[in-house]
Design a protein around this motif. Sequence first.
Motif, PDB file in Angstrom:
ATOM      1  N   GLU A   9       0.825  -1.206   0.000  1.00 38.07           N
ATOM      2  CA  GLU A   9       0.000   0.000   0.000  1.00 38.07           C
ATOM      3  C   GLU A   9       0.858   1.253   0.000  1.00 38.07           C
ATOM      4  OE1 GLU A   9      -3.655   1.966   2.598  1.00 38.07           O
ATOM      5  OE2 GLU A   9      -1.981   1.036   3.676  1.00 38.07           O
ATOM      6  N   VAL A  10       0.435   2.233  -0.792  1.00 34.61           N
ATOM      7  CA  VAL A  10       0.922   3.594  -0.635  1.00 34.61           C
ATOM      8  C   VAL A  10      -0.273   4.435  -0.185  1.00 34.61           C
ATOM      9  CG1 VAL A  10       0.589   4.087  -3.108  1.00 34.61           C
ATOM     10  CG2 VAL A  10       2.039   5.574  -1.719  1.00 34.61           C
ATOM     11  N   LEU A  11      -0.073   5.168   0.905  1.00 40.35           N
ATOM     12  CA  LEU A  11      -1.109   6.043   1.467  1.00 40.35           C
ATOM     13  C   LEU A  11      -0.638   7.474   1.257  1.00 40.35           C
ATOM     14  CD1 LEU A  11      -3.799   6.142   3.107  1.00 40.35           C
ATOM     15  CD2 LEU A  11      -2.368   6.370   5.147  1.00 40.35           C
ATOM     16  N   ALA A  12      -1.366   8.233   0.442  1.00 39.72           N
ATOM     17  CA  ALA A  12      -0.915   9.556   0.032  1.00 39.72           C
ATOM     18  C   ALA A  12      -1.741  10.658   0.671  1.00 39.72           C
ATOM     19  CB  ALA A  12      -0.987   9.675  -1.487  1.00 39.72           C
ATOM     20  N   PHE A  13      -1.061  11.669   1.193  1.00 38.86           N
ATOM     21  CA  PHE A  13      -1.672  12.904   1.668  1.00 38.86           C
ATOM     22  C   PHE A  13      -1.259  13.981   0.670  1.00 38.86           C
ATOM     23  CE2 PHE A  13      -1.690  10.204   5.268  1.00 38.86           C
ATOM     24  CZ  PHE A  13      -2.624  10.669   6.184  1.00 38.86           C
ATOM     25  N   ILE A  25      -0.961  11.278  -9.742  1.00 35.70           N
ATOM     26  CA  ILE A  25      -0.969   9.866 -10.111  1.00 35.70           C
ATOM     27  C   ILE A  25       0.007   9.134  -9.190  1.00 35.70           C
ATOM     28  CG2 ILE A  25      -0.474   8.171 -11.909  1.00 35.70           C
ATOM     29  CD1 ILE A  25      -1.220  10.274 -13.965  1.00 35.70           C
ATOM     30  N   LEU A  26      -0.499   8.108  -8.514  1.00 37.08           N
ATOM     31  CA  LEU A  26       0.346   7.276  -7.659  1.00 37.08           C
ATOM     32  C   LEU A  26       0.870   6.095  -8.452  1.00 37.08           C
ATOM     33  CD1 LEU A  26      -1.809   7.189  -4.387  1.00 37.08           C
ATOM     34  CD2 LEU A  26       0.140   8.681  -4.903  1.00 37.08           C
ATOM     35  N   GLU A  27       2.109   5.756  -8.211  1.00 36.99           N
ATOM     36  CA  GLU A  27       2.739   4.615  -8.863  1.00 36.99           C
ATOM     37  C   GLU A  27       3.371   3.699  -7.827  1.00 36.99           C
ATOM     38  OE1 GLU A  27       4.338   6.514 -13.109  1.00 36.99           O
ATOM     39  OE2 GLU A  27       5.757   5.690 -11.637  1.00 36.99           O
ATOM     40  N   ILE A  28       3.266   2.403  -8.061  1.00 34.32           N
ATOM     41  CA  ILE A  28       4.031   1.414  -7.304  1.00 34.32           C
ATOM     42  C   ILE A  28       4.764   0.548  -8.326  1.00 34.32           C
ATOM     43  CG2 ILE A  28       4.007  -0.451  -5.614  1.00 34.32           C
ATOM     44  CD1 ILE A  28       1.346   0.597  -4.592  1.00 34.32           C
ATOM     45  N   GLU A  29       6.066   0.487  -8.191  1.00 29.45           N
ATOM     46  CA  GLU A  29       6.889  -0.326  -9.085  1.00 29.45           C
ATOM     47  C   GLU A  29       7.601  -1.404  -8.285  1.00 29.45           C
ATOM     48  OE1 GLU A  29      10.864  -0.014 -11.964  1.00 29.45           O
ATOM     49  OE2 GLU A  29       9.864   1.816 -11.276  1.00 29.45           O
ATOM     50  N   ILE A  30       7.524  -2.644  -8.764  1.00 30.61           N
ATOM     51  CA  ILE A  30       8.265  -3.747  -8.164  1.00 30.61           C
ATOM     52  C   ILE A  30       8.911  -4.532  -9.296  1.00 30.61           C
ATOM     53  CG2 ILE A  30       8.227  -5.746  -6.623  1.00 30.61           C
ATOM     54  CD1 ILE A  30       5.635  -4.730  -5.437  1.00 30.61           C
ATOM     55  N   MET A  31      10.228  -4.604  -9.274  1.00 27.59           N
ATOM     56  CA  MET A  31      10.992  -5.364 -10.269  1.00 27.59           C
ATOM     57  C   MET A  31      10.606  -4.965 -11.695  1.00 27.59           C
ATOM     58  SD  MET A  31      13.128  -7.173  -8.559  1.00 27.59           S
ATOM     59  CE  MET A  31      13.724  -8.389  -9.734  1.00 27.59           C
ATOM     60  N   PRO A  50       8.037 -10.467  -5.005  1.00 28.89           N
ATOM     61  CA  PRO A  50       9.410 -10.275  -4.524  1.00 28.89           C
ATOM     62  C   PRO A  50      10.091  -9.079  -5.185  1.00 28.89           C
ATOM     63  CG  PRO A  50       8.994 -12.587  -4.959  1.00 28.89           C
ATOM     64  CD  PRO A  50       7.816 -11.840  -5.506  1.00 28.89           C
ATOM     65  N   GLY A  51      10.924  -8.397  -4.399  1.00 29.18           N
ATOM     66  CA  GLY A  51      11.648  -7.232  -4.884  1.00 29.18           C
ATOM     67  C   GLY A  51      11.439  -6.049  -3.964  1.00 29.18           C
ATOM     68  N   ARG A  52      12.125  -4.946  -4.252  1.00 23.66           N
ATOM     69  CA  ARG A  52      11.976  -3.740  -3.436  1.00 23.66           C
ATOM     70  C   ARG A  52      10.957  -2.803  -4.085  1.00 23.66           C
ATOM     71  NH1 ARG A  52      15.132  -1.837   0.404  1.00 23.66           N
ATOM     72  NH2 ARG A  52      16.961  -3.009  -0.292  1.00 23.66           N
ATOM     73  N   PRO A  53       9.851  -2.512  -3.428  1.00 19.97           N
ATOM     74  CA  PRO A  53       8.875  -1.582  -4.007  1.00 19.97           C
ATOM     75  C   PRO A  53       9.441  -0.163  -4.102  1.00 19.97           C
ATOM     76  CG  PRO A  53       7.913  -2.858  -2.199  1.00 19.97           C
ATOM     77  CD  PRO A  53       9.385  -3.052  -2.141  1.00 19.97           C
ATOM     78  N   VAL A  54       9.031   0.524  -5.138  1.00 15.75           N
ATOM     79  CA  VAL A  54       9.347   1.944  -5.290  1.00 15.75           C
ATOM     80  C   VAL A  54       8.020   2.674  -5.480  1.00 15.75           C
ATOM     81  CG1 VAL A  54      10.541   3.699  -6.631  1.00 15.75           C
ATOM     82  CG2 VAL A  54      11.596   1.453  -6.311  1.00 15.75           C
ATOM     83  N   PHE A  55       7.828   3.729  -4.704  1.00 16.87           N
ATOM     84  CA  PHE A  55       6.571   4.469  -4.711  1.00 16.87           C
ATOM     85  C   PHE A  55       6.825   5.858  -5.302  1.00 16.87           C
ATOM     86  CE2 PHE A  55       6.882   1.564  -1.152  1.00 16.87           C
ATOM     87  CZ  PHE A  55       5.741   0.798  -1.289  1.00 16.87           C
ATOM     88  N   ARG A  56       5.902   6.314  -6.141  1.00 18.88           N
ATOM     89  CA  ARG A  56       6.075   7.619  -6.783  1.00 18.88           C
ATOM     90  C   ARG A  56       4.764   8.401  -6.783  1.00 18.88           C
ATOM     91  NH1 ARG A  56       8.531   4.161 -10.576  1.00 18.88           N
ATOM     92  NH2 ARG A  56      10.824   4.229 -10.490  1.00 18.88           N
ATOM     93  N   LEU A  57       4.928   9.701  -6.815  1.00 17.88           N
ATOM     94  CA  LEU A  57       3.834  10.626  -7.072  1.00 17.88           C
ATOM     95  C   LEU A  57       4.201  11.422  -8.320  1.00 17.88           C
ATOM     96  CD1 LEU A  57       1.261  12.308  -6.427  1.00 17.88           C
ATOM     97  CD2 LEU A  57       2.728  13.757  -4.981  1.00 17.88           C
ATOM     98  N   ILE A  68       7.140  13.958  -8.782  1.00 18.13           N
ATOM     99  CA  ILE A  68       7.192  14.845  -7.618  1.00 18.13           C
ATOM    100  C   ILE A  68       7.911  14.166  -6.459  1.00 18.13           C
ATOM    101  CG2 ILE A  68       5.823  16.242  -6.014  1.00 18.13           C
ATOM    102  CD1 ILE A  68       5.626  17.075  -8.969  1.00 18.13           C
ATOM    103  N   ILE A  69       7.600  12.897  -6.239  1.00 17.65           N
ATOM    104  CA  ILE A  69       8.219  12.128  -5.148  1.00 17.65           C
ATOM    105  C   ILE A  69       8.612  10.757  -5.676  1.00 17.65           C
ATOM    106  CG2 ILE A  69       7.838  11.010  -2.907  1.00 17.65           C
ATOM    107  CD1 ILE A  69       5.828  13.225  -2.244  1.00 17.65           C
ATOM    108  N   THR A  70       9.806  10.320  -5.328  1.00 16.09           N
ATOM    109  CA  THR A  70      10.230   8.934  -5.537  1.00 16.09           C
ATOM    110  C   THR A  70      10.665   8.381  -4.195  1.00 16.09           C
ATOM    111  OG1 THR A  70      10.981   9.318  -7.801  1.00 16.09           O
ATOM    112  CG2 THR A  70      11.841   7.374  -6.685  1.00 16.09           C
ATOM    113  N   LEU A  71      10.056   7.295  -3.795  1.00 14.61           N
ATOM    114  CA  LEU A  71      10.309   6.744  -2.461  1.00 14.61           C
ATOM    115  C   LEU A  71      10.589   5.241  -2.548  1.00 14.61           C
ATOM    116  CD1 LEU A  71      10.300   6.872   0.662  1.00 14.61           C
ATOM    117  CD2 LEU A  71       7.809   6.635   0.571  1.00 14.61           C
ATOM    118  N   PRO A  72      11.848   4.812  -2.489  1.00 13.06           N
ATOM    119  CA  PRO A  72      12.132   3.376  -2.418  1.00 13.06           C
ATOM    120  C   PRO A  72      11.756   2.818  -1.044  1.00 13.06           C
ATOM    121  CG  PRO A  72      14.074   4.660  -3.076  1.00 13.06           C
ATOM    122  CD  PRO A  72      13.072   5.616  -2.525  1.00 13.06           C
ATOM    123  N   GLY A  73      11.072   1.697  -1.001  1.00 11.10           N
ATOM    124  CA  GLY A  73      10.773   1.067   0.277  1.00 11.10           C
ATOM    125  C   GLY A  73      12.058   0.643   0.980  1.00 11.10           C
ATOM    126  N   ALA A  74      12.077   0.730   2.280  1.00 15.93           N
ATOM    127  CA  ALA A  74      13.269   0.363   3.050  1.00 15.93           C
ATOM    128  C   ALA A  74      13.444  -1.141   3.163  1.00 15.93           C
ATOM    129  CB  ALA A  74      13.204   0.983   4.442  1.00 15.93           C
TER     130      ALA A  74
END
Length: 520
Positions: A434-438, A444-450, A471-478, A485-491
């Motif tokens: 899940e990405v929860l956006a304020f 536009i929300l994006e979730i990328e995995i592999m 499997p993989g590291r999720p990357v979240f974007r706005l 606007i935002i790129t957020l790799p999951g920890a």
Amino acid sequence: MQLSRSIQIKYNTQIKVDIQNVIEKILMSTMLTIMFVHCGDNSLGDLNKNEFDPADTVSTTPWEHEVYLPFDIPPFSVLRASEKKVYAHYFTQFPISIDNKDPSSDYYQNGYLSPNGEEGKHLDYGGFLRSRPIPREPISASNWKEINMQEEVRRAIAVGIDGFACDLLSDKGYHYENTKILLDAAYLVDPGFKILLMPDMVAFRDRPDDITKLILDLAQHPSALRLEDGRLIVSPYNAQTQEPDWWKNWMNTMEDQGEIVALVPLFQGWKNYAASFSPFSYGMSDWGWRSVSGQSYWESVAQEAKSYGPIWMMPVSPQDMRPKSLRYWEAKNSLQYRIMWENAINGGSDWVQLITWNDYSEHTMVAPSTGTDYSFYDLTAYYTTWFKTGSKPTITRDVIYYFYRNQKIRLTPKYQSKKFNLDSGSDPASEQVEVLAFLTEPGILEIEIMGEVETKPVQSGISSFRIQMKPGRPVFRLRRNDEVIITLPGAFKILSEIDYQNLLYLGGSNSRVPVMKEVD
């Protein structure tokens, strides 16, 4: 130090200076090659300010270094003035540090997180805990326990919490000592931050009369929560373990000792006991239910409960996962927490109990931690403000949070002999990211995995976007207008092979450097 209502204390002002001088630093690698990344001691300054050095981050994320909440929280004096109250359940077993040792080899690490901890008694399920309070280096001062406890009080105040509901587990030893330290810490940091005394009637099941001396003792402290008329508020956990007549007699005994009690019993299954307890109770509460679908029952509970007394304290909890009993409930990422808060707000609850601030054994914590980061903590600031002011806070900056597990439930662990069981009353298991956006504006929300990307157009305000995990590291974007606007790799990577199960929903955001980050 012993504090009393009948005496005045001259404070050691150096204590407050010590707190402000203690700063968390980057820590060593721990289990599962996890690297802790210092995120600054945000609790000691302005709630809306980050205090880390931008150079500390190992991520390419365009971190917001100055302001980290998605809204401007009102001054704490405004939130404190509200008749609506929020108390966070405090579990004395899990303070910030147990032994003041280096976090790479302290009791949390070697005793609770390690599968071999406590002489191997947690080996079958991979360790007692899957998360811990944000680690900190040892404190040289002899009053390190007090310094740590004061920091917890400050952190709670920073998100609008009015006090801790302290689970009273014993009248002596470790738990009693920590309770006394907590009361002192509350008074030294902010005399208006109160401690709701919550005798644990499971712990005292075989000796219930012993709570009399304990409560009389703790009631002498000025931080003990009272009504304006002076009555001491006592909220026994699992009050139904003793019959109503026992409680009436106990209250008479307390009054004979000079302490008039306003009883707010907390039940499991409140409706079964409300009628028999209401004649002598000031209000009521319940431990609540975990899972999303079960929350529909609680939408109208506050109004129903008020027919039995003037106060209803609504339970609000983010998730529940217990390695020791190999048991979990499905919270569907952040959804359970958000629905429980909205039930409290829309249903007219008087008080909220956050279940919990720091029970790491059941992983219900909202306090900042190595697993959930500041995610549920930040959501607490938003919903507490909404609850207390009666209005949704205006979103003034874009912040996105993520919530996901780092493994699919169906994976077979290498060393764990038995897998976790979904509680019989829970929703079906979910395997989503899940990405929860304020958001201040649509995007536009994006979730990328592999390399696989899924998107969702959303409006301004709060939006949730969930996809199936892989499997993989999720990357979240706005994105807006074809601009990122935002790129957020999951920890945390989502694993394809595991040694032990970890069904905790992990968290993070673009507005804070991650508390911990897995080494690739």
